[in-house]
Design an enzyme around this catalytic site. Sequence first.
Site, PDB file in Angstrom:
ATOM      1  N   CYS A  93       5.681   0.035   7.513  1.00 23.09           N
ATOM      2  CA  CYS A  93       5.330   1.213   6.726  1.00 23.09           C
ATOM      3  C   CYS A  93       6.556   1.639   5.922  1.00 23.09           C
ATOM      4  CB  CYS A  93       4.891   2.339   7.662  1.00 23.09           C
ATOM      5  SG  CYS A  93       4.453   3.850   6.790  1.00 23.09           S
ATOM      6  N   LEU A  94       6.354   1.914   4.635  1.00 23.33           N
ATOM      7  CA  LEU A  94       7.483   2.314   3.789  1.00 23.33           C
ATOM      8  C   LEU A  94       8.122   3.612   4.264  1.00 23.33           C
ATOM      9  CD1 LEU A  94       6.043   1.492   0.228  1.00 23.33           C
ATOM     10  CD2 LEU A  94       7.765   0.203   1.501  1.00 23.33           C
TER      11      LEU A  94
ATOM     12  N   HIS B 260      -4.680   1.665   7.286  1.00 22.91           N
ATOM     13  CA  HIS B 260      -3.339   2.244   7.358  1.00 22.91           C
ATOM     14  C   HIS B 260      -3.179   3.351   6.304  1.00 22.91           C
ATOM     15  CE1 HIS B 260       1.172   1.651   8.060  1.00 22.91           C
ATOM     16  NE2 HIS B 260       1.128   2.455   7.007  1.00 22.91           N
ATOM     17  N   GLU B 261      -3.573   3.066   5.065  1.00 22.46           N
ATOM     18  CA  GLU B 261      -3.374   4.034   3.971  1.00 22.46           C
ATOM     19  C   GLU B 261      -4.314   5.229   4.087  1.00 22.46           C
ATOM     20  OE1 GLU B 261      -0.729   3.654   2.464  1.00 22.46           O
ATOM     21  OE2 GLU B 261      -0.409   1.553   2.958  1.00 22.46           O
TER      22      GLU B 261
ATOM     23  N   GLN C 227       3.052  10.004   1.051  1.00 18.42           N
ATOM     24  CA  GLN C 227       4.313   9.277   1.242  1.00 18.42           C
ATOM     25  C   GLN C 227       5.293   9.527   0.103  1.00 18.42           C
ATOM     26  OE1 GLN C 227       2.328   5.286   2.147  1.00 18.42           O
ATOM     27  NE2 GLN C 227       4.198   5.194   3.362  1.00 18.42           N
TER      28      GLN C 227
ATOM     29  N   GLY D 261       0.836  -1.194   0.000  1.00 22.77           N
ATOM     30  CA  GLY D 261       0.000   0.000   0.000  1.00 22.77           C
ATOM     31  C   GLY D 261       0.866   1.236   0.000  1.00 22.77           C
TER      32      GLY D 261
ATOM     33  N   HIS E  57      -2.980   7.612   6.439  1.00 24.46           N
ATOM     34  CA  HIS E  57      -1.893   8.419   5.868  1.00 24.46           C
ATOM     35  C   HIS E  57      -2.418   9.705   5.231  1.00 24.46           C
ATOM     36  CE1 HIS E  57       1.974   6.541   6.292  1.00 24.46           C
ATOM     37  NE2 HIS E  57       1.632   5.397   5.742  1.00 24.46           N
TER      38      HIS E  57
END
Length: 178
Positions: free
Chosen positions: A90-91, A132-133, A53, A48, A136
């Site tokens: 998480c990236l 999660h996304e 991000q 994701g 963000h």
Amino acid sequence: MIPIKLKIHTWPAAVLRKKCKPVTVVDDNIRSLLDQMYLIMMTNDGVGLAANQVGLDIQLVIIEFKNKLFKLINPKIIKKDGNFNILEGCLSFPGLELEIKRAKQVWISALNELGEEITIEADDILAVIFQHEIDHINGICFIDRAPFWQKLKYKLKGIKNIKPVDKKGIKTKESDRL
Ligand code: ZN
């Protein structure tokens, strides 16, 4: 205009705290950004990715899970149910994994790449990815939702400036002092 090159922004990049703007017109620019985000996500082995991000202040989310690809514009959680948690990464936080209490089932409304309104129902891991996304693009990172006993993990990594969220996912005023 379309940025020529997008890259993953890692904590504590200010853009991760941005409440991203809704997209008003779904056009080729938006579709191109979604494609670029997809490539970045793939290159980084992600499941994701949210627009902020990669430094974009707009509500775009890419998710790919079990060969199902979602390219979403202005996604929102309209309903959730149950409890579920897995170890999340998480990236934007390389090397950090946290177990966060999430809903087990979520219903999402969004626009697709053609600008059509769609509703998606997801459960278990996919539901966690959606939560999660969508967090963000609302400026919320997973560290904000970590339970007390897990805070040690990111404190050990020197992560500061945590902003706890209330039950509705809105940042509390007190959080600014933390
Ligand atoms: Zn993330």
